[in-house]
Write an enzyme that holds these catalytic residues in place. Structure first.
Site, PDB file in Angstrom:
ATOM      1  N   LYS A 159       0.864  -1.192   0.000  1.00  0.00           N
ATOM      2  CA  LYS A 159       0.000   0.000   0.000  1.00  0.00           C
ATOM      3  C   LYS A 159       0.892   1.230   0.000  1.00  0.00           C
ATOM      4  O   LYS A 159       1.787   1.350   0.832  1.00  0.00           O
ATOM      5  CB  LYS A 159      -0.879  -0.035   1.250  1.00  0.00           C
ATOM      6  CG  LYS A 159      -1.566   1.276   1.576  1.00  0.00           C
ATOM      7  CD  LYS A 159      -2.609   1.063   2.661  1.00  0.00           C
ATOM      8  CE  LYS A 159      -2.428   2.025   3.815  1.00  0.00           C
ATOM      9  NZ  LYS A 159      -3.466   1.819   4.860  1.00  0.00           N
ATOM     10  N   LYS A 161       1.124   5.265   0.467  1.00  0.00           N
ATOM     11  CA  LYS A 161       0.469   6.494   0.908  1.00  0.00           C
ATOM     12  C   LYS A 161       0.608   7.510  -0.223  1.00  0.00           C
ATOM     13  O   LYS A 161       1.694   7.646  -0.813  1.00  0.00           O
ATOM     14  CB  LYS A 161       1.145   7.024   2.177  1.00  0.00           C
ATOM     15  CG  LYS A 161       0.934   6.121   3.400  1.00  0.00           C
ATOM     16  CD  LYS A 161      -0.476   6.226   3.933  1.00  0.00           C
ATOM     17  CE  LYS A 161      -0.599   5.543   5.306  1.00  0.00           C
ATOM     18  NZ  LYS A 161      -1.970   5.686   5.855  1.00  0.00           N
TER      19      LYS A 161
END
Ligand SMILES: [Mg+2]
Length: 366
Positions: A159, A161
């Protein structure tokens, strides 16, 4: 189970690397631990509030204050599992503080009963696949190096940001470098507005699992509108503070995935309600992270072992964040972490490690 007293313990945990999101940079985690003491067992929990009210309105000093001033005094003398939530319900908000207190009581009760949190919640997986959350970096080459390291460690999902100015280029670079098979998603921590819809639609080309919380936490209707303008599935994090919020989001079509964080929603019982609701509605959920120590991580692994948690969570290994954890470290095995099987959360702090990072303790007689 009579509670003798409750300890509020503040610890300072240096992060192995600074963690940058669209709302700020963290270099050290200021953690509030709650220890519930009974004649037969102790229960532990971690409050996930951060030092400043940037992720949510809660912050560590505020959580400690509301616990000592209102929440702990409201506890029944011998609370059963559901009595804690009932006793705390009149106090508005402060879900992270409530979650910590409820979880510590629950841990103590389960230790007395000899039952693991995973079994109590109804989970039966013995390990869960793990993802990693990668902060905003100074440059794309730095990001690629970091992702390469995590992929080599075996993380099953990455993931990134993102924020305005750090979105398309890093996603494109990671896709090009690691290929179509990498499970990849992004988290904006509410950094965009609906005016950015056409820009965010450009992420659709990269086959992302989801985009997490693109818009403000109270913009549920706007998220529903955005969902009609992009094909990347929308996942909500900050917007979902209860099962009622989850029901509203599902009804509005504001999301097709939910990131469940027990602290954000007020505890593991509420987390299970959201899981059950999402599962019945055909939505995937996954377990988010708040840079937990081993105390919070252990409990999150129990939750992530429920059958509706069909996407890898942010339940990373201890060393993702801390050189020395306060519990025996959680070490990735083939991209997975084992679900603790011991009574309660299944782990205990290592006394001398805990003492070394302790900043203050406060004892409250109940
Ligand atoms: Mg998030």
């Amino acid at each position: 189970m009579k509670i003798t007293g409750i300890e509020l313990r503040r610890i300072a945990m240096p992060l192995v690397t600074p963690f940058r999101t669209s709302f700020g940079v963290e270099t050290e985690r200021d953690v509030l631990l709650v220890r519930v003491v009974t004649p037969d067992a102790e229960g532990w929990a971690e409050c996930v509030a951060m030092s400043e009210p940037l992720y949510s309105p809660e912050y560590v000093d505020g959580a400690a204050d509301v616990l000592r001033r209102f929440l702990i005094p409201a506890l029944p003398a011998c609370p059963d599992v559901h009595a804690v939530g009932r006793a705390l319900r009149p106090f508005k908000g402060h879900r992270m503080a409530k979650a910590a207190l409820e979880t510590a009581v629950l841990d103590a009760r389960l230790r007395v009963a000899g039952q693991s949190l995973a079994a109590f919640l109804g989970a039966d997986a013995d390990r869960v696949p793990c993802g990693v959350s990668v902060g905003i970096m100074g440059s794309v080459p730095d990001l690629l190096d970091a992702v390469e390291g995590y992929v080599a460690e075996g993380y099953r999902r990455v993931k990134l940001k993102i924020e305005p100015g750090w979105d398309l280029a890093p996603v494109r670079a990671v896709r090009e470098r690691f290929g179509e098979d990498l499970l990849l998603q992004v988290d904006a921590n509410a950094a965009y507005t609906l005016a950015d819809a056409s820009h965010l639609a450009r992420l659709d080309a990269y086959g992302l699992l989801l985009i997490e919380q693109p818009l403000a936490h109270d913009d549920m209707v706007q998220h529903a509108r955005l969902a009609t303008r992009i094909t990347t599935p929308i996942c909500l994090d900050e917007s979902i503070e209860s099962a009622e919020h989850a029901a509203a989001a599902i009804g509005l079509g504001a999301c097709s995935v939910i990131n469940v964080k027990p602290g954000r929603v007020g505890g593991y019982l509420e987390s299970r309600r959201i899981h059950d609701l999402a599962r019945a509605s055909g939505l995937a959920v996954w377990c988010g992270g708040m840079l937990e120590t081993g105390i919070g991580r252990a409990a999150n692994l129990a939750l992530a072992a429920l059958p509706g948690f069909t996407l890898p969570g942010d339940t990373s290994g201890s060393h993702r964040y801390y050189a020395t954890d306060i519990t025996p470290p959680f070490v990735l095995q083939d991209g997975h972490l084992p679900v603790p099987t011991g009574p309660g959360i299944g782990v205990d702090p290592v006394a001398d490690v805990l003492d070394a990072v302790t900043v203050s303790t406060e004892w409250i007689t109940v």
